[in-house]
Design a protein around this motif. Structure first.
Motif, mmCIF file in Angstrom:
data_model
loop_
_atom_site.group_PDB
_atom_site.id
_atom_site.type_symbol
_atom_site.label_atom_id
_atom_site.label_comp_id
_atom_site.label_asym_id
_atom_site.label_seq_id
_atom_site.Cartn_x
_atom_site.Cartn_y
_atom_site.Cartn_z
ATOM 1 N N GLY A 7 0.811 -1.213 0.000
ATOM 2 C CA GLY A 7 0.000 0.000 0.000
ATOM 3 C C GLY A 7 0.839 1.255 0.000
ATOM 4 N N ARG A 8 1.835 1.292 0.874
ATOM 5 C CA ARG A 8 2.654 2.504 0.946
ATOM 6 C C ARG A 8 3.508 2.692 -0.303
ATOM 7 N NH1 ARG A 8 6.118 0.333 6.004
ATOM 8 N NH2 ARG A 8 4.024 -0.451 6.370
ATOM 9 N N VAL A 9 4.018 1.585 -0.880
ATOM 10 C CA VAL A 9 4.826 1.718 -2.100
ATOM 11 C C VAL A 9 3.951 2.181 -3.256
ATOM 12 C CG1 VAL A 9 6.284 0.502 -3.758
ATOM 13 C CG2 VAL A 9 6.513 0.022 -1.319
ATOM 14 N N SER A 10 2.731 1.650 -3.349
ATOM 15 C CA SER A 10 1.794 2.136 -4.352
ATOM 16 C C SER A 10 1.523 3.626 -4.147
ATOM 17 C CB SER A 10 0.481 1.351 -4.281
ATOM 18 O OG SER A 10 -0.448 1.813 -5.228
ATOM 19 N N GLY A 11 1.396 4.019 -2.872
ATOM 20 C CA GLY A 11 1.176 5.434 -2.548
ATOM 21 C C GLY A 11 2.346 6.303 -2.938
ATOM 22 N N TRP A 12 3.584 5.767 -2.803
ATOM 23 C CA TRP A 12 4.757 6.531 -3.247
ATOM 24 C C TRP A 12 4.618 6.867 -4.730
ATOM 25 C CZ3 TRP A 12 9.095 2.842 -1.043
ATOM 26 C CH2 TRP A 12 9.079 2.913 0.366
ATOM 27 N N GLY A 13 4.233 5.859 -5.526
ATOM 28 C CA GLY A 13 4.121 6.079 -6.963
ATOM 29 C C GLY A 13 3.058 7.105 -7.302
ATOM 30 N N TRP A 14 1.856 6.934 -6.731
ATOM 31 C CA TRP A 14 0.787 7.888 -7.025
ATOM 32 C C TRP A 14 1.139 9.286 -6.522
ATOM 33 C CZ3 TRP A 14 -2.704 7.353 -10.521
ATOM 34 C CH2 TRP A 14 -3.245 6.091 -10.816
ATOM 35 N N GLY A 15 1.696 9.345 -5.298
ATOM 36 C CA GLY A 15 2.061 10.657 -4.751
ATOM 37 C C GLY A 15 3.100 11.358 -5.598
ATOM 38 N N PHE A 16 4.118 10.605 -6.011
ATOM 39 C CA PHE A 16 5.155 11.160 -6.873
ATOM 40 C C PHE A 16 4.573 11.521 -8.235
ATOM 41 C CE2 PHE A 16 9.736 10.621 -8.484
ATOM 42 C CZ PHE A 16 10.136 11.777 -7.855
ATOM 43 N N ALA A 36 -3.929 15.738 -4.094
ATOM 44 C CA ALA A 36 -3.938 14.336 -4.518
ATOM 45 C C ALA A 36 -2.636 13.645 -4.158
ATOM 46 C CB ALA A 36 -4.192 14.245 -6.021
ATOM 47 N N SER A 37 -1.528 14.348 -4.326
ATOM 48 C CA SER A 37 -0.229 13.789 -3.956
ATOM 49 C C SER A 37 -0.173 13.501 -2.459
ATOM 50 C CB SER A 37 0.887 14.764 -4.346
ATOM 51 O OG SER A 37 2.150 14.253 -3.977
ATOM 52 N N LEU A 38 -0.650 14.458 -1.655
ATOM 53 C CA LEU A 38 -0.679 14.260 -0.208
ATOM 54 C C LEU A 38 -1.599 13.102 0.175
ATOM 55 C CD1 LEU A 38 -0.843 17.986 0.976
ATOM 56 C CD2 LEU A 38 1.134 16.452 1.079
ATOM 57 N N GLY A 39 -2.738 13.009 -0.502
ATOM 58 C CA GLY A 39 -3.670 11.928 -0.221
ATOM 59 C C GLY A 39 -3.086 10.565 -0.529
ATOM 60 N N ALA A 40 -2.391 10.441 -1.666
ATOM 61 C CA ALA A 40 -1.782 9.162 -2.039
ATOM 62 C C ALA A 40 -0.706 8.759 -1.046
ATOM 63 C CB ALA A 40 -1.203 9.266 -3.445
ATOM 64 N N LEU A 41 0.154 9.712 -0.654
ATOM 65 C CA LEU A 41 1.233 9.395 0.286
ATOM 66 C C LEU A 41 0.695 9.052 1.669
ATOM 67 C CD1 LEU A 41 3.750 12.199 -0.735
ATOM 68 C CD2 LEU A 41 4.044 9.748 -1.121
ATOM 69 N N LEU A 42 -0.225 9.868 2.177
ATOM 70 C CA LEU A 42 -0.768 9.651 3.511
ATOM 71 C C LEU A 42 -1.553 8.343 3.594
ATOM 72 C CD1 LEU A 42 -1.514 10.566 6.398
ATOM 73 C CD2 LEU A 42 -3.417 11.858 5.380
ATOM 74 N N PHE A 43 -2.485 8.144 2.653
ATOM 75 C CA PHE A 43 -3.338 6.964 2.722
ATOM 76 C C PHE A 43 -2.600 5.685 2.324
ATOM 77 C CE2 PHE A 43 -6.655 10.165 2.933
ATOM 78 C CZ PHE A 43 -7.576 9.572 3.789
ATOM 79 N N GLY A 44 -1.444 5.823 1.656
ATOM 80 C CA GLY A 44 -0.629 4.647 1.400
ATOM 81 C C GLY A 44 -0.189 3.994 2.697
ATOM 82 N N TYR A 45 0.197 4.806 3.665
ATOM 83 C CA TYR A 45 0.583 4.284 4.987
ATOM 84 C C TYR A 45 -0.643 3.838 5.774
ATOM 85 C CZ TYR A 45 5.376 5.866 4.286
ATOM 86 O OH TYR A 45 6.651 6.015 3.801
ATOM 87 N N VAL A 46 -1.751 4.582 5.615
ATOM 88 C CA VAL A 46 -2.985 4.209 6.309
ATOM 89 C C VAL A 46 -3.453 2.828 5.853
ATOM 90 C CG1 VAL A 46 -5.433 4.779 6.593
ATOM 91 C CG2 VAL A 46 -3.703 6.586 6.707
ATOM 92 N N GLN A 47 -3.304 2.535 4.546
ATOM 93 C CA GLN A 47 -3.704 1.236 4.010
ATOM 94 C C GLN A 47 -3.033 0.094 4.754
ATOM 95 O OE1 GLN A 47 -3.673 0.498 -0.348
ATOM 96 N NE2 GLN A 47 -3.174 2.676 -0.462
ATOM 97 N N ASP A 48 -1.718 0.214 4.940
ATOM 98 C CA ASP A 48 -0.958 -0.871 5.550
ATOM 99 C C ASP A 48 -1.238 -1.016 7.039
ATOM 100 O OD1 ASP A 48 0.249 -1.528 3.120
ATOM 101 O OD2 ASP A 48 1.850 -0.063 3.396
ATOM 102 N N ARG A 49 -1.864 -0.023 7.652
ATOM 103 C CA ARG A 49 -2.208 -0.098 9.078
ATOM 104 C C ARG A 49 -3.700 -0.379 9.283
ATOM 105 N NH1 ARG A 49 1.534 1.537 12.760
ATOM 106 N NH2 ARG A 49 3.457 2.458 11.952
#
Length: 429
Positions: free
Chosen positions: A144-153, A288-301
């Motif tokens: 989840g967080r790695v996917s979020g890195w990609g979307w956020g970036f 959107a970038s902030l949402g992808a990065l933040l929720f990427g970590y939220v997904q894994d928790r």
């Protein structure tokens, strides 16, 4: 080794993978969302009543082509371990056809439609192929967080292309240039930035999959058809994946309508100028970038399904605010809620497919995911476009009806069992 990455994967390679999201986001931001869509309706279609329907029809045609080709392209990539080579071809196509949009001007409907269809076909194919690398570079518990890195970036890449376009448009308007003069330059800028930003992907990202055919076997399209036919026969084994794809079809239809028609809604319902719209989309890319990065970590928790459920409720809130907005302030709020939810929901969807896909069929199953996303990208915008046309331009009602797709997505998501689906994906590996 970074704890979020799979064994043997370096930070540089993970960055190179994320750089493709950075590179291709400029295309969706400038061409599909912020600049060329409104230009198509106002300038290419010369403000005709059928302009919005013509735009959504052209986008729909490109998605039909992706729907027909995505699983087969993925099956071929799995069989011959050639995701990276196919990604290169799709990237070159998107860059060249985006540059071709610079030829579109007043009355050049055929030229505009051809290059929109071809560029979006290549974009969608590349989007599926780069997603198939995700389970190879991320640990299961950190997907989840790695996917979020990609979307956020990726949204930062959209900001770069949009910022460059906004700077040029501001200068051009100060010089008295018309949209027919400055929008073609924006297309060339977008194509060039896509090409340059994708270079790290092709330099550093590794093809880790192995050919699944006997040594010396000749490349044949029949192999892709055979593998896909086998997947269809075994579909019942992957019922949670199928349910999630149905969920994806619904909620992505709502997202597609908002993304594809945001600039048109801002122009027609809110009275935004081109410059106002660019500023709005610029800010939305940040959220959107902030949402992808933040929720990427939220997904894994919190869990992937719980996180996606939360974001779908956020989309419903956004629809209500946009429908109720009578002026810019409330609409700006709605747009930024959409940004937060967009990054989160798209990141979550890509991660969930990575968990539900068998390791030997990742490109094919991401092709199925792409198929669902692109079918949704027909349903959502076409629903909006037809509603607008049948109601003589009632964009508010069209936006409200779009919200029904998020409700359907929530209902289907409740039936998905991620643990059961993961067991099915690993059963024959």
């Amino acid at each position: 080794m970074p704890p979020s990455l799979a064994p043997g994967v370096t930070r540089r390679e993970a960055w190179a993978w994320a750089m493709y999201d950075f590179a291709n986001s400029g295309y969706t931001t400038v061409v599909i969302t912020a600049v060329f869509n409104a230009y198509f309706v106002a300038v290419v279609a010369e403000g005709a009543a059928w302009g919005t329907l013509a735009w959504t029809s052209a986008i729909a045609l490109s998605y039909v082509l992706i729907i027909l080709s995505a699983p087969l392209l993925g099956a071929y990539a799995d069989a011959y371990a050639c995701k990276k080579r196919l990604l290169l071809l799709s990237t070159l196509g998107c860059v060249l056809f985006t540059a071709g949009l610079a030829l579109a001007g007043p009355g050049t409907l055929a030229i505009a439609v051809v290059f929109v269809v071809l560029s979006n076909l290549c974009f969608g194919s590349g989007e599926n192929l780069i997603a198939a690398f995700l389970p190879e570079i991320a640990r299961e518990e950190a997907i989840g967080r790695v996917s979020g890195w990609g979307w956020g970036f990726g949204y930062l890449g959209g900001l770069l292309s949009l910022g460059a376009s906004l700077a040029y448009v501001s200068w051009a308007q100060a010089q008295g240039h018309t949209a027919a003069q400055f929008v073609p330059v924006c297309m060339l800028l977008t194509a060039a930035l896509f090409a340059l930003s994708s270079l790290p992907t092709f330099l550093f990202l590794r093809e880790r999959s192995r050919p699944q055919l006997q040594a010396g076997a000749r490349h044949s399209a029949r192999v892709a058809f055979a593998r896909f036919a086998q997947t269809v026969r075994e579909a019942r084994r992957y019922r949670d994946l199928l349910r999630f794809l149905a969920c994806t079809l619904c909620y992505q239809a709502g997202i597609a309508a908002v993304v594809t028609l945001a600039a048109i809604y801002a122009d027609q319902a809110m009275g935004f100028t081109t410059r106002d719209t660019l500023k709005l989309i610029l800010l939305v890319n940040i959220t959107a970038s902030l949402g992808a990065l933040l929720f990427g970590y939220v997904q894994d928790r919190l869990g992937h399904l719980a996180t996606l459920t939360l974001t779908l409720f956020g989309w419903l809130l956004m629809i209500g605010l946009a429908w109720a907005a009578e002026g810019p302030p409330l609409f700006w709020l709605a747009a930024n809620i959409a940004g937060l939810c967009m990054g989160a929901s798209q990141s979550a969807g890509r991660a969930i497919v990575g968990l539900l896909a068998p390791p030997t069929r990742r490109a094919e199953f991401y092709g199925l995911w792409g198929q669902a996303v692109k079918l949704s990208s027909i349903l959502g915008p076409m629903t909006y476009g037809l509603t607008s046309w049948l109601t003589a331009g009632d964009h508010r009602l069209a936006m409200l009806i779009t919200g029904s797709y998020f409700v359907l997505g929530l209902l289907i998501l409740a039936s998905v069992d991620l643990k059961r689906g993961r067991r099915a994906a690993l059963a024959d590996w």
